[in-house]
Design a protein around this motif. Structure first.
Motif, short mmCIF file in Angstrom:
data_model
loop_
_atom_site.label_atom_id
_atom_site.label_comp_id
_atom_site.label_asym_id
_atom_site.label_seq_id
_atom_site.Cartn_x
_atom_site.Cartn_y
_atom_site.Cartn_z
N ARG A 73 29.24 -27.76 2.47
CA ARG A 73 29.99 -29.03 2.43
C ARG A 73 29.20 -30.09 1.69
N LEU A 74 27.91 -30.19 1.98
CA LEU A 74 27.06 -31.15 1.28
C LEU A 74 26.98 -30.82 -0.21
N LEU A 75 26.88 -29.53 -0.50
CA LEU A 75 26.82 -29.08 -1.89
C LEU A 75 28.07 -29.51 -2.66
N THR A 76 29.23 -29.37 -2.05
CA THR A 76 30.49 -29.76 -2.69
C THR A 76 30.55 -31.26 -2.92
N ILE A 77 30.10 -32.03 -1.95
CA ILE A 77 30.11 -33.49 -2.09
C ILE A 77 29.21 -33.93 -3.24
N ILE A 78 28.00 -33.36 -3.30
CA ILE A 78 27.05 -33.73 -4.35
C ILE A 78 27.59 -33.32 -5.73
N SER A 79 28.13 -32.11 -5.81
CA SER A 79 28.62 -31.60 -7.09
C SER A 79 29.83 -32.39 -7.57
N ALA A 80 30.76 -32.70 -6.66
CA ALA A 80 31.94 -33.47 -7.03
C ALA A 80 31.54 -34.88 -7.46
N ALA A 81 30.62 -35.49 -6.71
CA ALA A 81 30.17 -36.84 -7.06
C ALA A 81 29.47 -36.85 -8.41
N GLY A 82 28.63 -35.85 -8.68
CA GLY A 82 27.92 -35.77 -9.96
C GLY A 82 28.87 -35.56 -11.13
N THR A 83 29.87 -34.69 -10.93
CA THR A 83 30.85 -34.45 -12.00
C THR A 83 31.68 -35.70 -12.27
N ALA A 84 32.18 -36.33 -11.19
CA ALA A 84 33.01 -37.53 -11.35
C ALA A 84 32.22 -38.66 -12.00
N ALA A 85 30.98 -38.87 -11.56
CA ALA A 85 30.16 -39.94 -12.12
C ALA A 85 29.86 -39.70 -13.59
N SER A 86 29.63 -38.45 -13.97
CA SER A 86 29.35 -38.12 -15.37
C SER A 86 30.57 -38.37 -16.25
N PHE A 87 31.75 -37.97 -15.77
CA PHE A 87 32.98 -38.26 -16.52
C PHE A 87 33.15 -39.78 -16.70
N ALA A 88 32.96 -40.52 -15.59
CA ALA A 88 33.14 -41.97 -15.64
C ALA A 88 32.14 -42.62 -16.59
N PHE A 89 30.88 -42.17 -16.55
CA PHE A 89 29.86 -42.75 -17.42
C PHE A 89 30.16 -42.46 -18.88
N SER A 90 30.71 -41.26 -19.16
CA SER A 90 31.00 -40.90 -20.55
C SER A 90 32.05 -41.82 -21.17
N ALA A 91 32.86 -42.47 -20.30
CA ALA A 91 33.90 -43.37 -20.82
C ALA A 91 33.32 -44.60 -21.48
N PHE A 92 32.06 -44.93 -21.18
CA PHE A 92 31.47 -46.16 -21.69
C PHE A 92 30.30 -45.90 -22.66
N VAL A 93 30.07 -44.63 -22.98
CA VAL A 93 29.01 -44.29 -23.93
C VAL A 93 29.52 -44.51 -25.35
#
Length: 374
Positions: A73-93
């Protein structure tokens, strides 16, 4: 484990695994939007796809060493948060080099969810059904995303809007962590880092799958560009990609329902017939009808081929070791395929990309038809 528990586990694992498949399934649309936003050449588009899956490969290679040592469960939370944050950050690069790094992170975080899905589903009794259901779920969810992205998001907000939209989708899918088992008690544990090599049969089966994926993923990377070269409207492209993934989901669910009943050879004859017809229609450049039909037929055949070959890998090694290589093989082929296809498309023609997909699709057909045993 009773049937209800098996179905529940299959659904939850498939939803979590959808996070891992999202960067790949949305790749042509996202790279096409990036190409327009950054005026990228085909070589740069292919390189970006390859870099994303270099990160994906790194994650898959590390996963077998720790995936059973971490709370799922923790693994899924970390992975989902990392993927979502990376997508969001790429929007402003705004720098292309920084974009390469961010897309590598997208691939890295997403890979964990694919590995976790494989870890759970690889232990279920009917492997064709389990992997077919997983892929069907993944593609059905993606179809809804791809239906909306080109006409409703990309046409208005371009790549920035698409990246933020995918970040939101990943965040919602990450809620599947609430229903995942914390550990591997739900399935029989397997030795994920065993001693000794896998069998020659398993290694060959994995290698054949790599070749098949390399050519077809190379084509998948440039599907959107093939349509863009014919100046189709955003609404038309949205329809193509939404129906495409729905058909991919239908192919996976059909395989899941059929299970093992088609035998070891017939599936590959059906697969290559679909691939050939789809590629011929794409090559014809005879308008929107030919492009859409060609893309849909190719996707159906490609998806079915993936499910059957994944199941064949699982069957080839009862210890469960070979199937844990499947995400890494997918990642490696996704790293090689886009770059290779980008080089082949450098002259502005996609004929050689289509030829690459055809040749690579013939390899599993030849291998499984010539094998004495399934």
């Amino acid at each position: 484990m009773n049937d209800k528990s098996l179905i529940r586990l299959m659904v939850i694992a498939s939803l979590a695994s959808t996070i891992g498949g999202l960067p790949f399934n949305a790749l042509p649309v996202m790279l096409g939007s990036l190409a327009d936003s950054f005026s990228l050449a085909p070589q740069a588009i292919g390189l970006l796809g390859s870099i994303c899956f270099a990160g994906y490969l790194l994650g898959t290679l590390g996963a077998p060493f720790w995936i059973d040592r971490v709370n799922w469960r923790l693994l899924t939370i970390i992975s989902a948060a990392g993927t979502a944050a990376s997508f969001a950050f790429s929007a402003f690069v705004i720098d292309l080099q920084a974009l390469y790094i961010v897309w590598a992170l997208i691939g890295f975080f997403a890979s964990t969810m694919t590995c976790l899905g494989m870890r759970i589903l690889g232990e279920l009794p009917n492997k064709v059904r389990a992997f077919g259901f997983r892929q069907g779920t993944e593609l059905t969810v993606t179809a809804a995303v791809l239906f909306a992205l080109p006409p409703l998001v990309i046409a208005v907000w371009h790549y920035r809007g698409a990246a933020l939209a995918l970040a939101a989708v990943v965040a919602v899918l990450g809620l599947s962590a609430l229903w995942l088992p914390a550990r591997s008690a739900a399935v029989a544990p397997v030795e994920l880092v065993p001693k000794g090599p896998i069998s020659l049969t398993s290694a060959t089966t994995v290698g054949v799958f790599f070749v098949f994926l390399t050519g077809n993923i190379g084509l998948w990377t440039f599907i959107e560009r093939i349509g863009a070269a014919q100046a189709f409207a955003p609404a038309q492209m949205g329809l193509v990609f939404a129906v495409l993934k729905l058909l991919g989901g239908a192919a996976a669910f059909s395989v899941a329902i059929g299970g093992e009943r088609l035998g070891p050879k017939k599936p590959y004859l059906l697969m290559i017939a679909g691939v050939c017809l789809g590629l011929a229609l794409l090559h014809s450049q005879a308008g929107f009808a030919a492009f859409s039909l060609g893309t849909w037929i190719w996707e159906f055949a490609f998806t079915a081929g993936c499910v059957f070959q994944t199941a064949a890998i699982a069957r080839s090694d009862s210890s469960g070791r070979a199937i844990m290589l499947a995400p890494a093989i997918f990642a490696f082929s996704s790293m090689v395929g886009p770059g290779l296809a980008g080089q082949l498309a450098a002259g502005g023609s996609f004929a050689n990309v289509l030829l690459l997909a055809l040749v690579c699709s013939l390899v599993p057909v030849a291998y499984y038809l010539l094998r004495r045993k399934s």
